[in-house]
Design a protein around this motif. Structure first.
Motif, PDB file in Angstrom:
ATOM      1  N   ALA A  71       0.840  -1.188   0.000  1.00 55.09           N
ATOM      2  CA  ALA A  71       0.000   0.000   0.000  1.00 55.09           C
ATOM      3  C   ALA A  71       0.880   1.244   0.000  1.00 55.09           C
ATOM      4  N   ASN A  72       0.345   2.344  -0.528  1.00 60.00           N
ATOM      5  CA  ASN A  72       1.058   3.617  -0.433  1.00 60.00           C
ATOM      6  C   ASN A  72       0.618   4.340   0.843  1.00 60.00           C
ATOM      7  N   ASN A  73       1.210   5.465   1.095  1.00 55.18           N
ATOM      8  CA  ASN A  73       0.937   6.188   2.341  1.00 55.18           C
ATOM      9  C   ASN A  73      -0.526   6.612   2.455  1.00 55.18           C
ATOM     10  N   HIS A  74      -1.113   6.996   1.319  1.00 53.90           N
ATOM     11  CA  HIS A  74      -2.509   7.418   1.357  1.00 53.90           C
ATOM     12  C   HIS A  74      -3.402   6.274   1.831  1.00 53.90           C
ATOM     13  N   ALA A  75      -3.162   5.053   1.330  1.00 55.47           N
ATOM     14  CA  ALA A  75      -3.986   3.915   1.736  1.00 55.47           C
ATOM     15  C   ALA A  75      -3.795   3.592   3.212  1.00 55.47           C
ATOM     16  N   ILE A  95     -10.441   5.063   8.835  1.00 58.26           N
ATOM     17  CA  ILE A  95     -11.676   4.270   8.849  1.00 58.26           C
ATOM     18  C   ILE A  95     -11.755   3.419  10.109  1.00 58.26           C
ATOM     19  N   GLU A  96     -10.621   2.821  10.521  1.00 55.83           N
ATOM     20  CA  GLU A  96     -10.626   1.974  11.711  1.00 55.83           C
ATOM     21  C   GLU A  96     -10.847   2.789  12.983  1.00 55.83           C
ATOM     22  N   SER A  97     -10.699   4.121  12.878  1.00 57.35           N
ATOM     23  CA  SER A  97     -10.974   4.988  14.031  1.00 57.35           C
ATOM     24  C   SER A  97     -12.454   5.283  14.190  1.00 57.35           C
ATOM     25  N   GLY A  98     -13.264   4.727  13.275  1.00 55.83           N
ATOM     26  CA  GLY A  98     -14.709   4.890  13.405  1.00 55.83           C
ATOM     27  C   GLY A  98     -15.338   5.711  12.308  1.00 55.83           C
ATOM     28  N   ASN A  99     -14.550   6.221  11.359  1.00 59.24           N
ATOM     29  CA  ASN A  99     -15.101   7.027  10.261  1.00 59.24           C
ATOM     30  C   ASN A  99     -15.475   6.113   9.090  1.00 59.24           C
ATOM     31  N   THR A 100     -16.578   5.449   9.219  1.00 54.27           N
ATOM     32  CA  THR A 100     -16.958   4.409   8.257  1.00 54.27           C
ATOM     33  C   THR A 100     -17.643   4.959   7.011  1.00 54.27           C
ATOM     34  N   ASN A 101     -17.800   6.294   6.930  1.00 58.91           N
ATOM     35  CA  ASN A 101     -18.469   6.850   5.753  1.00 58.91           C
ATOM     36  C   ASN A 101     -17.506   7.066   4.591  1.00 58.91           C
ATOM     37  N   GLU A 102     -16.240   6.729   4.754  1.00 58.62           N
ATOM     38  CA  GLU A 102     -15.253   6.879   3.680  1.00 58.62           C
ATOM     39  C   GLU A 102     -15.062   5.543   2.936  1.00 58.62           C
ATOM     40  N   ARG A 103     -14.621   5.656   1.700  1.00 57.28           N
ATOM     41  CA  ARG A 103     -14.304   4.458   0.916  1.00 57.28           C
ATOM     42  C   ARG A 103     -13.055   3.787   1.477  1.00 57.28           C
ATOM     43  N   ALA A 104     -13.132   2.493   1.722  1.00 58.27           N
ATOM     44  CA  ALA A 104     -11.984   1.763   2.247  1.00 58.27           C
ATOM     45  C   ALA A 104     -10.976   1.490   1.132  1.00 58.27           C
ATOM     46  N   PRO A 105      -9.693   1.316   1.477  1.00 62.73           N
ATOM     47  CA  PRO A 105      -8.693   0.968   0.444  1.00 62.73           C
ATOM     48  C   PRO A 105      -9.075  -0.323  -0.268  1.00 62.73           C
ATOM     49  N   CYS A 106      -8.800  -0.375  -1.566  1.00 63.99           N
ATOM     50  CA  CYS A 106      -9.143  -1.539  -2.381  1.00 63.99           C
ATOM     51  C   CYS A 106      -7.881  -2.139  -3.004  1.00 63.99           C
ATOM     52  N   CYS A 107      -7.926  -3.432  -3.204  1.00 66.68           N
ATOM     53  CA  CYS A 107      -6.834  -4.155  -3.851  1.00 66.68           C
ATOM     54  C   CYS A 107      -7.019  -4.020  -5.360  1.00 66.68           C
ATOM     55  N   VAL A 108      -6.159  -3.257  -6.025  1.00 63.42           N
ATOM     56  CA  VAL A 108      -6.345  -2.941  -7.441  1.00 63.42           C
ATOM     57  C   VAL A 108      -5.025  -3.084  -8.205  1.00 63.42           C
ATOM     58  N   PRO A 109      -5.096  -3.273  -9.530  1.00 66.69           N
ATOM     59  CA  PRO A 109      -3.872  -3.300 -10.337  1.00 66.69           C
ATOM     60  C   PRO A 109      -3.204  -1.929 -10.375  1.00 66.69           C
TER      61      PRO A 109
END
Length: 334
Positions: free
Chosen positions: A277-281, A288-302
């Motif tokens: 993963a990069n720093n942004h991910a 998100i793990e801090s409770g902000n579940t309204n954001e898009r989670a990191p995805c496994c992508v090419p």
């Protein structure tokens, strides 16, 4: 009045899956007598030809050219026919998957493959490890195909060495699988391509050897997928690490060989700890793990792609199209 019979010869390409044969004729005010002889070009064909329908298609256009091909071209059409059958045999089939129309892809401008091809283009193709697809049209099977190559002695020797090594690899796999049928067809292809080479190789045989080499590259990939892909197939679908996995898609049936292409895909979890993963991910996942579940989670992508080379064998000649960003090469969490 003296009537002089006019003879036309046609050599359609058939296979074990053939249900009908299409023959063409010219309509006119004269009687026509058809003599149809069906014979096998190779000894390994076991189809009962009595079940094949023969369809006659007449053209009212008097200028239609249905003259018989020169006898020197018949073996070349046989070569293309054998080549297509070998590709069908060596590729996996998934008739449940939807077909991908290659014409819908964004392609780079096509380049002709023949006597006008540059040395650099031919060298790149011979040394390329990118997946390749051979696209056959019905006309390229039925009409004479006059393509030739003019390889330099050095490039011809490189092609010979690569063809010999790839041929040995594929034969070893076939022997291990006890695939006598494919071995017989491969022997037929070797004969039609004039391999092993003599000191002087004409342009037509150079062209056949090139197509045979690229076909064997595809067959070797189909018979023996890369080690990384074999290992991922054996793992459970619940394996949690983001990684590259093999994905094979179906191509248009009857006009493309092989009928499938391996384009790969990325699959797996991007939960903490993330090692791809990069720093942004990483920061996004912590947020998100801090409770902000309204954001898009990191995805496994090419994150890296390879090309797919498509060689079109048409009535007017052979052309190469390069399809960019076709095969996934690496994955990360983004």
């Amino acid at each position: 009045m003296l009537f002089i019979p006019v003879l036309y010869f046609q050599s359609p390409c058939t296979s074990e899956e053939s249900e009908y044969i299409l023959l063409t004729g010219k309509d006119g005010h004269f009687s026509q007598t058809w003599t149809i002889i069906i014979e096998s070009a190779s000894s390994d064909t076991k189809q009962d030809t009595s079940d094949i329908f023969v369809l006659l298609l007449y053209s009212a256009k008097m200028g239609s050219d249905i003259r018989p091909p020169n006898n020197n071209n018949v073996p070349h059409n046989s070569f293309l026919c054998e080549l297509r059958h070998f590709l069908v045999q060596s590729s996996p089939h998934d008739y449940s998957a939807p077909f991908l129309n290659l014409e819908l892809l964004q392609s780079l401008p096509s380049e002709p493959i023949g006597l006008s091809s540059s040395e650099s283009l031919l060298a790149d193709l011979i040394n390329s490890s990118a997946p390749m697809i051979l696209s056959f049209t019905q006309g390229s099977m039925l009409h004479a195909h006059h393509e030739e190559l003019a390889l330099s002695p050095a490039l011809l020797e490189e092609l010979r060495q690569r063809l010999e090594q790839t041929l040995d690899d594929v034969v070893d796999v076939m022997k291990a699988k006890e695939d006598d049928r494919a071995q017989g067809r491969l022997e037929r292809l070797k004969q039609l391509s004039g391999f092993p080479f003599t000191n002087r190789v004409e342009g037509k045989l150079q062209y056949r050897a090139f197509l045979l080499f690229k076909t064997l590259q595809m067959a070797r990939r189909a018979f023996s997928p890369p080690r990384g892909q074999r290992s991922t197939r054996a793992r459970s679908s619940t394996y949690s690490v983001c990684e590259l996995r093999s994905l094979t898609v179906s191509l248009e049936r009857h006009v493309v060989g092989p009928s499938t292409a391996t384009i790969n895909n990325c699959q797996g979890s991007c939960a903490y700890p993330m090692n791809r993963a990069n720093n942004h991910a990483v920061l996004l996942n912590a947020h998100i793990e801090s409770g902000n579940t309204n954001e898009r989670a990191p995805c496994c992508v090419p994150v890296a792609y390879g090309t797919l080379e498509v060689v079109h064998l048409e009535e007017t000649g052979t052309k190469l199209k390069t399809e960019p960003d076709m095969v996934a090469k690496d994955c990360e969490c983004r």
